[in-house]
Motif scaffolding. Structure first.
Motif, PDB file in Angstrom:
ATOM      1  N   GLU A   1      -3.465  -3.038   4.373  1.00 40.70           N
ATOM      2  CA  GLU A   1      -2.897  -2.806   2.772  1.00 40.70           C
ATOM      3  C   GLU A   1      -2.172  -1.737   2.270  1.00 40.70           C
ATOM      4  O   GLU A   1      -1.625  -0.412   3.800  1.00 40.70           O
ATOM      5  N   ALA A   2      -1.361  -0.892   1.203  1.00 41.26           N
ATOM      6  CA  ALA A   2      -0.601  -0.457   1.027  1.00 41.26           C
ATOM      7  C   ALA A   2      -0.666   1.137   1.213  1.00 41.26           C
ATOM      8  O   ALA A   2      -1.910   1.595   1.174  1.00 41.26           O
ATOM      9  N   GLU A   3       0.398   1.697   1.255  1.00 43.46           N
ATOM     10  CA  GLU A   3       0.234   3.161   1.597  1.00 43.46           C
ATOM     11  C   GLU A   3       0.558   4.179   0.562  1.00 43.46           C
ATOM     12  O   GLU A   3       1.347   2.662  -0.727  1.00 43.46           O
ATOM     13  N   THR A   4       0.147   5.494  -0.105  1.00 47.21           N
ATOM     14  CA  THR A   4       0.993   4.992  -1.667  1.00 47.21           C
ATOM     15  C   THR A   4       1.846   5.429  -1.801  1.00 47.21           C
ATOM     16  O   THR A   4       2.360   5.121  -3.120  1.00 47.21           O
ATOM     17  N   GLU A   5       2.504   6.450  -0.910  1.00 48.01           N
ATOM     18  CA  GLU A   5       4.264   6.881  -1.060  1.00 48.01           C
ATOM     19  C   GLU A   5       5.183   6.776  -0.044  1.00 48.01           C
ATOM     20  O   GLU A   5       4.122   7.276   0.980  1.00 48.01           O
ATOM     21  N   ILE A   6       5.978   5.913  -0.008  1.00 50.35           N
ATOM     22  CA  ILE A   6       7.108   6.225   1.989  1.00 50.35           C
ATOM     23  C   ILE A   6       7.726   7.306   0.905  1.00 50.35           C
ATOM     24  O   ILE A   6       8.821   7.208   0.204  1.00 50.35           O
ATOM     25  N   HIS A   7       8.042   8.390   1.553  1.00 51.96           N
ATOM     26  CA  HIS A   7       8.895   9.512   0.746  1.00 51.96           C
ATOM     27  C   HIS A   7      10.248   9.635   1.075  1.00 51.96           C
ATOM     28  O   HIS A   7      10.881  10.608   0.211  1.00 51.96           O
ATOM     29  N   ASP A   8      10.405   8.998   1.788  1.00 58.39           N
ATOM     30  CA  ASP A   8      11.929   8.891   2.603  1.00 58.39           C
ATOM     31  C   ASP A   8      12.890   7.666   1.224  1.00 58.39           C
ATOM     32  O   ASP A   8      13.697   6.855   2.691  1.00 58.39           O
ATOM     33  N   VAL A   9      12.652   7.284   0.783  1.00 56.42           N
ATOM     34  CA  VAL A   9      13.219   5.776   0.521  1.00 56.42           C
ATOM     35  C   VAL A   9      14.434   6.231   0.300  1.00 56.42           C
ATOM     36  O   VAL A   9      15.456   7.323  -0.413  1.00 56.42           O
ATOM     37  N   ASN A  10      15.581   5.422   0.216  1.00 60.50           N
ATOM     38  CA  ASN A  10      16.994   5.895  -0.527  1.00 60.50           C
ATOM     39  C   ASN A  10      18.021   4.717  -1.168  1.00 60.50           C
ATOM     40  O   ASN A  10      16.538   3.205  -1.543  1.00 60.50           O
ATOM     41  N   ASP A  11      18.621   4.958  -1.385  1.00 58.95           N
ATOM     42  CA  ASP A  11      19.275   3.877  -2.859  1.00 58.95           C
ATOM     43  C   ASP A  11      19.402   2.281  -1.798  1.00 58.95           C
ATOM     44  O   ASP A  11      19.447   1.398  -2.760  1.00 58.95           O
ATOM     45  N   THR A  12      19.286   2.322  -0.645  1.00 54.45           N
ATOM     46  CA  THR A  12      19.808   0.713  -0.224  1.00 54.45           C
ATOM     47  C   THR A  12      18.890   0.141  -0.089  1.00 54.45           C
ATOM     48  O   THR A  12      18.537  -1.230   0.767  1.00 54.45           O
ATOM     49  N   ASP A  13      17.858   0.373  -0.057  1.00 55.42           N
ATOM     50  CA  ASP A  13      16.422   0.075  -0.148  1.00 55.42           C
ATOM     51  C   ASP A  13      15.938  -0.844  -0.765  1.00 55.42           C
ATOM     52  O   ASP A  13      15.887  -0.512  -2.465  1.00 55.42           O
ATOM     53  N   ILE A  14      15.962  -2.428  -0.871  1.00 56.13           N
ATOM     54  CA  ILE A  14      14.769  -3.523  -1.884  1.00 56.13           C
ATOM     55  C   ILE A  14      13.468  -3.062  -1.557  1.00 56.13           C
ATOM     56  O   ILE A  14      12.712  -3.479  -1.030  1.00 56.13           O
ATOM     57  N   ARG A  15      13.146  -3.173  -3.349  1.00 48.48           N
ATOM     58  CA  ARG A  15      11.974  -3.232  -3.592  1.00 48.48           C
ATOM     59  C   ARG A  15      11.030  -4.465  -3.285  1.00 48.48           C
ATOM     60  O   ARG A  15      12.423  -5.480  -3.506  1.00 48.48           O
ATOM     61  N   LEU A  16      10.187  -5.202  -3.054  1.00 48.23           N
ATOM     62  CA  LEU A  16       9.384  -5.939  -2.703  1.00 48.23           C
ATOM     63  C   LEU A  16       9.201  -6.512  -4.456  1.00 48.23           C
ATOM     64  O   LEU A  16       8.620  -5.606  -5.452  1.00 48.23           O
ATOM     65  N   ASP A  17       9.247  -7.856  -4.632  1.00 47.05           N
ATOM     66  CA  ASP A  17       8.595  -8.252  -5.935  1.00 47.05           C
ATOM     67  C   ASP A  17       6.569  -8.581  -5.768  1.00 47.05           C
ATOM     68  O   ASP A  17       6.085  -7.577  -6.850  1.00 47.05           O
ATOM     69  N   PHE A  18       5.980  -9.079  -4.912  1.00 52.66           N
ATOM     70  CA  PHE A  18       4.924  -9.046  -4.369  1.00 52.66           C
ATOM     71  C   PHE A  18       4.714  -8.988  -3.003  1.00 52.66           C
ATOM     72  O   PHE A  18       5.598  -8.313  -2.018  1.00 52.66           O
ATOM     73  N   CYS A  19       3.676  -8.102  -2.286  1.00 54.61           N
ATOM     74  CA  CYS A  19       3.075  -7.819  -0.896  1.00 54.61           C
ATOM     75  C   CYS A  19       1.790  -8.854  -1.200  1.00 54.61           C
ATOM     76  O   CYS A  19       0.638  -8.677  -1.858  1.00 54.61           O
ATOM     77  N   VAL A  20       2.090  -9.608   0.097  1.00 54.48           N
ATOM     78  CA  VAL A  20       0.910 -10.291   0.424  1.00 54.48           C
ATOM     79  C   VAL A  20      -0.238  -9.958   1.758  1.00 54.48           C
ATOM     80  O   VAL A  20       0.499  -9.506   2.922  1.00 54.48           O
ATOM     81  N   THR A  21      -1.998  -9.180   1.938  1.00 53.53           N
ATOM     82  CA  THR A  21      -2.170  -9.484   2.871  1.00 53.53           C
ATOM     83  C   THR A  21      -3.699 -10.154   2.693  1.00 53.53           C
ATOM     84  O   THR A  21      -3.554 -10.663   2.089  1.00 53.53           O
ATOM     85  N   PRO A  22      -4.202 -10.011   4.051  1.00 50.19           N
ATOM     86  CA  PRO A  22      -5.079 -10.468   4.379  1.00 50.19           C
ATOM     87  C   PRO A  22      -6.520 -10.538   2.622  1.00 50.19           C
ATOM     88  O   PRO A  22      -7.300 -11.822   2.288  1.00 50.19           O
ATOM     89  N   LEU A  23      -6.357  -9.173   2.314  1.00 51.48           N
ATOM     90  CA  LEU A  23      -7.564  -9.501   1.184  1.00 51.48           C
ATOM     91  C   LEU A  23      -6.703  -9.604  -0.481  1.00 51.48           C
ATOM     92  O   LEU A  23      -7.837 -10.137  -1.122  1.00 51.48           O
ATOM     93  N   GLN A  24      -5.430  -9.596  -0.182  1.00 52.69           N
ATOM     94  CA  GLN A  24      -5.676  -9.576  -2.436  1.00 52.69           C
ATOM     95  C   GLN A  24      -3.413  -9.519  -2.124  1.00 52.69           C
ATOM     96  O   GLN A  24      -3.142  -9.731  -1.084  1.00 52.69           O
ATOM     97  N   THR A  25      -3.051 -10.118  -2.820  1.00 53.08           N
ATOM     98  CA  THR A  25      -1.822  -9.628  -3.423  1.00 53.08           C
ATOM     99  C   THR A  25      -1.734  -9.103  -4.687  1.00 53.08           C
ATOM    100  O   THR A  25      -1.663  -8.882  -5.254  1.00 53.08           O
ATOM    101  N   VAL A  26      -0.526  -7.923  -4.383  1.00 52.45           N
ATOM    102  CA  VAL A  26       0.040  -6.697  -4.891  1.00 52.45           C
ATOM    103  C   VAL A  26       0.964  -7.270  -5.456  1.00 52.45           C
ATOM    104  O   VAL A  26       1.649  -7.560  -4.935  1.00 52.45           O
ATOM    105  N   ARG A  27       1.279  -7.777  -6.761  1.00 54.09           N
ATOM    106  CA  ARG A  27       2.283  -7.555  -7.578  1.00 54.09           C
ATOM    107  C   ARG A  27       3.447  -6.512  -8.171  1.00 54.09           C
ATOM    108  O   ARG A  27       2.317  -5.401  -9.210  1.00 54.09           O
TER     109      ARG A  27
END
Length: 190
Positions: free
Chosen positions: A160-186
């Motif tokens: 499952e998701a972490e609350t926050e990744i602290h060192d995200v930068n401008d070249t990082d591309i965000r996801l639209d969804f993430c699918v785990t065994p328990l759920q889909t996060v939009r």
């Protein structure tokens, strides 16, 4: 946590998974994917798992795509410039593991990024904002930056998701969804 810490944490968590757990969790992820409103698309990019990294077995997703008669695209890595070249996966496609254990097409029909409508993105960790942590080479960020703005980016995670990744930068591309065994996060509305 920062990316380096998250990489270490999730590599350790993955290494603790048995082969049976990986298979069961991979089936659960494939079943969660079936609930998403993505199946009217035609061109889907999928990663082929690196077994020694205990990645998600994408064979189940591949079977769904082939059963729905979709165009499946797989990539070949260029480790000199950390880029990917994409090929249509056909019954005749020859796959060979590279020096890093990644199954790749030997050759085939090349597909440009702007044709790809859905990308299943490998990752080690993700956060509640749709940021992801990969292996740190930037292959997927470079690839996703070349895709069209309508391309759906769907992360696949055993955890499952972490609350926050602290060192995200401008070249990082965000996801639209993430699918785990328990759920889909939009993260972004369709």
């Amino acid at each position: 946590m920062n990316k380096k810490q998250l990489r270490a944490k999730y590599k350790t968590l993955r290494s603790g998974l048995s082969d049976k757990q990986i298979e069961d969790l991979s089936v659960d992820i494939a079943n969660q994917l079936l609930k998403l409103p993505i199946w009217e698309k035609s061109f889907y990019h999928i990663f082929l798992p690196i077994d020694q990294q205990k990645e998600i077995n994408t064979e189940y997703i591949l079977n769904i795509l082939q059963g729905k008669d979709k165009n499946v695209i797989v990539s070949k890595s260029n480790f000199e410039d950390n880029t990917l070249t994409h090929f249509l996966l056909l019954d005749t496609t020859v796959l060979k593991k590279n020096a890093w254990g990644i199954p790749e097409p030997v050759d085939g029909i090349e597909i440009h990024e702007d044709k790809i409508e859905v990308v299943f993105v490998p990752l080690l960790a993700f956060d509640t904002r749709g940021n992801r942590v990969g292996y740190g080479k930037g292959f997927y960020d470079k690839f996703l930056a070349k895709c069209g703005s309508e391309t759906l980016k769907i992360g696949l995670s055993f955890f499952e998701a972490e609350t926050e990744i602290h060192d995200v930068n401008d070249t990082d591309i965000r996801l639209d969804f993430c699918v785990t065994p328990l759920q889909t996060v939009r993260f972004n509305p369709l």
